[in-house]
Write an enzyme that holds these catalytic residues in place. Structure first.
Site, short mmCIF file in Angstrom:
data_model
loop_
_atom_site.label_atom_id
_atom_site.label_comp_id
_atom_site.label_asym_id
_atom_site.label_seq_id
_atom_site.Cartn_x
_atom_site.Cartn_y
_atom_site.Cartn_z
CG ASN A 70 4.53 -1.95 0.22
OD1 ASN A 70 5.66 -2.25 -0.15
ND2 ASN A 70 3.47 -2.18 -0.54
CG ASN B 138 1.02 -5.91 -0.28
OD1 ASN B 138 0.34 -6.57 0.51
ND2 ASN B 138 0.58 -5.53 -1.47
CB ALA C 243 -1.03 -10.52 -7.75
CE LYS D 178 0.37 0.28 -9.82
NZ LYS D 178 0.49 -0.93 -10.60
CD GLU E 285 8.08 -3.28 -13.35
OE1 GLU E 285 7.48 -3.49 -14.41
OE2 GLU E 285 7.49 -3.08 -12.26
N PRO F 237 3.42 -15.50 -17.11
CG PRO F 237 4.05 -17.75 -16.96
CD PRO F 237 4.30 -16.50 -17.76
N GLY F 238 3.61 -14.30 -14.46
CA GLY F 238 4.09 -13.77 -13.17
C GLY F 238 2.89 -13.59 -12.25
CB SER G 210 6.44 -5.39 -7.91
OG SER G 210 6.52 -4.00 -8.08
CG ASN H 28 4.22 -1.30 -11.49
OD1 ASN H 28 3.06 -0.92 -11.36
ND2 ASN H 28 4.79 -2.18 -10.67
O1 PAF Z 1 4.62 -2.44 -7.33
C1 PAF Z 1 4.02 -2.69 -6.28
O2 PAF Z 1 4.45 -3.46 -5.41
C2 PAF Z 1 2.64 -2.04 -6.06
O3 PAF Z 1 2.37 -1.25 -7.18
C3 PAF Z 1 2.51 -1.21 -4.78
C4 PAF Z 1 1.32 -0.29 -4.90
C5 PAF Z 1 3.76 -0.41 -4.47
C6 PAF Z 1 2.15 -2.11 -3.62
O4 PAF Z 1 3.12 -3.04 -3.25
#
Ligand code: PAF
Length: 315
Positions: free
Chosen positions: A212, A261, A135, A194, A276, A14-15, A264, A109
């Site tokens: 970002n 954003n 998210a 990706k 990761e 549940p992340g 992650s 990812n």
């Molecule tokens: O891992 C992430 O955060 C996302 O894949 C991305 C596209 C870099 C956007 O924050």
């Protein structure tokens, strides 16, 4: 004959993405379970449910949450949403959920999860899911929607015709829930497209501790982004993977589209969790070394994030 109805669904982890997918499916499907390795949090979520924040509105979803896979038992669909470093200890715990009629969708990812999934010899077909849905986990079981994005699904390895029909059924379920989903005959180009974006954004946002969009305002970071993506694109091409044209421009476009954003990887560093890095820049470096291609910028990023991670994990 395989039953192609969605049946019982288990979301593992549940992340941020797990909660987003669980709440999205809860709108149209009732039989959703969430499996959490953390029994204390599982108890909390079973009691309080999951919450989705989207466009200033809050939606609340009661779900069945447990840390005990035996309580869930066999399901038709598993959405495996744990981060890549958690896969080796998560996969054996999933066996009570899996039969040959289960589809397991892996949402990690990078590319570090591919050999782990291949070598796990699971009893069911494995589907790689590549998404650009946004998210952000704002608290236990509480996710903030971070933006629409397409999702591509495709099998890891060869499968029988019945499994293909089952995947079409799963794609239909996601579409009914409002997601944009495509089923790909060959998912690897999407996985690498990706990966190239993550290679350029994730480590650098963690190292510069910026959103970002911040990478575009910093000449040094932007030069490293270009170099890291070009190295990784060289590796993809040497492997014969049909990546999209101009991966640097695509990565810069994602930086712009997700300017506000927190990546992650930066979320992981701030949350004092393992990142990761091995599955993203580390996996590119490993492939580069195998092929005899120099990848000094990715090597530099791996070393720098590992050192940052060591400090954050011990702090
Ligand atoms: O891992 C992430 O955060 C996302 O894949 C991305 C596209 C870099 C956007 O924050």
């Amino acid at each position: 004959m395989r039953d192609t109805s969605p049946g019982r669904v288990a979301v593992v982890g549940p992340g941020a993405l797990g909660c987003l997918l669980a709440t999205t499916l809860c709108r149209i499907h009732e039989e959703i379970w969430v499996l959490d390795h953390d029994s204390q949090r599982a108890g909390l979520l079973q009691h309080s449910g999951l919450t989705l924040e989207r466009g200033g509105c809050l939606a609340h979803f009661p779900v069945q949450v447990t840390a005990d896979p035996q309580r869930i038992g066999p399901v038709t669909l598993v959405l495996l949403c744990v981060k890549s470093p958690a896969l080796p200890h998560t996969l054996p715990a999933l066996l009570p959920l899996l039969t040959e009629n289960t589809l397991l969708l892996a949402w990690q990812n990078g590319i570090g999860h591919l050999p782990v999934l291949q070598e796990a010899e699971l009893p069911c077909p494995v589907v790689l899911a590549v998404t650009s849905l946004g998210a952000h986990l704002v608290g236990p079981g509480r996710v903030r929607f971070g933006g629409e994005g397409a999702t591509s699904l495709g099998f890891l390895g060869e499968v029988r015709e019945e499994a293909r029909a089952a995947l079409e059924g799963v794609a239909g379920l996601f579409r009914r829930a409002g997601l944009e989903v495509r089923v790909e005959a060959d998912i690897l180009p999407q996985v690498w497209n990706k990966l190239l974006v993550n290679v350029g954004i994730n480590a650098l946002t963690a190292l510069y501790n910026c959103e970002n969009g911040g990478l575009l305002e910093n000449d040094e970071a932007l030069a490293l982004l270009r170099a890291a993506v070009l190295e990784a694109a060289g590796v993809a091409r040497a492997k014969g993977i049909a990546i999209a044209a101009d991966p640097v421009a695509r990565t810069i476009a994602v930086c712009r589209a997700t300017a506000g954003n927190i990546s992650s990887m930066l979320q992981d560093v701030r949350g004092k969790r393992q990142t990761e890095i091995e599955a993203i820049n580390g996996a590119v470096l490993e492939e580069a070394n195998r092929l005899g291609i120099p990848a000094p910028v990715n090597a530099q990023l791996v070393a720098a994030v590992k050192s940052l991670e060591k400090t954050s994990l011990s702090g």
